[in-house]
Design a protein around this motif. Structure first.
Motif, PDB file in Angstrom:
ATOM      1  N   ARG A 133       0.859  -1.182   0.000  1.00  0.00           N
ATOM      2  CA  ARG A 133       0.000   0.000   0.000  1.00  0.00           C
ATOM      3  C   ARG A 133       0.897   1.234   0.000  1.00  0.00           C
ATOM      4  N   GLU A 134       0.327   2.359  -0.385  1.00  0.00           N
ATOM      5  CA  GLU A 134       1.093   3.596  -0.355  1.00  0.00           C
ATOM      6  C   GLU A 134       0.190   4.763  -0.039  1.00  0.00           C
ATOM      7  N   ARG A 135       0.815   5.801   0.486  1.00  0.00           N
ATOM      8  CA  ARG A 135       0.102   7.034   0.826  1.00  0.00           C
ATOM      9  C   ARG A 135       0.948   8.211   0.358  1.00  0.00           C
ATOM     10  N   ALA A 180       2.604  16.882   2.131  1.00  0.00           N
ATOM     11  CA  ALA A 180       3.886  17.592   2.146  1.00  0.00           C
ATOM     12  C   ALA A 180       4.749  17.261   0.936  1.00  0.00           C
ATOM     13  N   GLY A 181       4.318  16.275   0.116  1.00  0.00           N
ATOM     14  CA  GLY A 181       5.013  16.034  -1.132  1.00  0.00           C
ATOM     15  C   GLY A 181       5.915  14.812  -1.182  1.00  0.00           C
ATOM     16  N   PHE A 182       5.695  13.855  -0.299  1.00  0.00           N
ATOM     17  CA  PHE A 182       6.467  12.617  -0.362  1.00  0.00           C
ATOM     18  C   PHE A 182       5.510  11.430  -0.301  1.00  0.00           C
ATOM     19  N   THR A 183       6.028  10.246  -0.629  1.00  0.00           N
ATOM     20  CA  THR A 183       5.216   9.036  -0.674  1.00  0.00           C
ATOM     21  C   THR A 183       5.747   8.017   0.324  1.00  0.00           C
ATOM     22  N   VAL A 184       4.834   7.435   1.089  1.00  0.00           N
ATOM     23  CA  VAL A 184       5.168   6.361   2.026  1.00  0.00           C
ATOM     24  C   VAL A 184       4.591   5.061   1.480  1.00  0.00           C
ATOM     25  N   ARG A 241       8.850  -4.126   5.337  1.00  0.00           N
ATOM     26  CA  ARG A 241       9.721  -3.225   4.568  1.00  0.00           C
ATOM     27  C   ARG A 241       8.925  -1.996   4.162  1.00  0.00           C
ATOM     28  N   ALA A 242       9.467  -0.829   4.498  1.00  0.00           N
ATOM     29  CA  ALA A 242       8.831   0.439   4.176  1.00  0.00           C
ATOM     30  C   ALA A 242       9.768   1.285   3.326  1.00  0.00           C
ATOM     31  N   GLU A 243       9.173   2.119   2.471  1.00  0.00           N
ATOM     32  CA  GLU A 243       9.933   3.055   1.647  1.00  0.00           C
ATOM     33  C   GLU A 243       9.356   4.457   1.815  1.00  0.00           C
ATOM     34  N   TYR A 244      10.241   5.438   1.852  1.00  0.00           N
ATOM     35  CA  TYR A 244       9.851   6.848   1.944  1.00  0.00           C
ATOM     36  C   TYR A 244      10.526   7.572   0.791  1.00  0.00           C
ATOM     37  N   VAL A 245       9.728   8.039  -0.142  1.00  0.00           N
ATOM     38  CA  VAL A 245      10.273   8.614  -1.371  1.00  0.00           C
ATOM     39  C   VAL A 245       9.998  10.117  -1.393  1.00  0.00           C
TER      40      VAL A 245
END
Length: 232
Positions: free
Chosen positions: A152-154, A158-162, A178-182
């Motif tokens: 899933r993603e959100r 503020a302009g970033f994706t989790v 595992r998480a990603e912060y872009v």
């Protein structure tokens, strides 16, 4: 001194990475959500708060702005360097014994879901050990679909994706998440271990530490107000 990464934990991206895979610069960028308002509505004005696992102080600073007195505890000195206006203590939570008590003990960031059962027990005992008579413990749980609604993603305003990329069982009731912060200029990843807890399992864990649910503070039951079984 460089601390060794914990087994099953990993972080990538610019800047310092703590032993549990958290990137200091990432957490310094993340905005605080509605958590401080939830906390403020559940505790007395001006309460003395012991914040366990404060990180860089996202909630610390918001609580200070609302008139609370906050003692911020984290095991990462590099995280605590970012905290302003609060007393800071560098220590693992489970071994903390300050010899004093607080109106409110705060255990956020899903720390109650730590994979190691003994560490969880130690954290909850630390909560009770530092609780003043008549005080309360505020705990943040995972959402009930945290481990099943993946990937899933959100996209944050503020302009970033989790992204929660995956949650895979690794044995003994523990998942590797595992998480990603872009961000436009950088990407961080974090791999960590978490133990899913049903509502019943969560309440049993509280009971083992001498706590009980006073009430769930949010409709999704993510935020909980707990008090001693004896009534404090």
């Amino acid at each position: 001194m460089e601390l060794r990464m914990r087994e099953g934990y990993e972080g990538t991206g610019p800047g310092a990475i703590t032993p549990d895979g958290c990137a200091v610069e990432l957490y310094a960028r993340l905005p605080v959500g509605d958590e401080p308002d939830i906390i403020a509505a559940a505790v007395p004005e001006g309460a003395r708060i012991l914040e366990l696992g404060s990180g860089v102080g996202r909630m610390t600073h918001a609580l200070l702005e609302r008139g609370f007195e906050v003692t911020a505890v984290d095991e990462s000195a590099e995280m605590l360097e970012r905290v302003r206006g609060a007393r800071t203590i560098c220590s693992p939570i489970e071994g903390l014994d300050l010899g004093e008590t607080f109106d409110v003990v705060l255990l956020a960031s899903f720390l109650v879901h730590v994979g190691d059962v003994e560490v969880r027990r130690g954290m909850l005992r630390a909560c009770v050990r530092h609780l003043a008579k008549g005080g309360c413990v505020l705990i943040q749980r995972e959402g009930e679909d945290y481990h099943t609604n993946v990937p899933r993603e959100r996209v944050d305003p503020a302009g970033f994706t989790v992204r929660i990329v995956s949650s895979e069982p690794v044995g003994d009731g523990v998942d590797s998440v595992r998480a990603e912060y872009v961000f436009p200029d950088a990407t961080w990843t974090q791999t960590f271990r978490a133990r899913p807890l049903t509502r019943q399992q969560f309440e049993e864990a509280l009971g083992e530490a001498g706590l009980r649910v006073d009430r769930y503070l949010t409709a999704d039951r993510v935020w909980v107000r707990a008090v001693p079984v004896t009534g404090g």
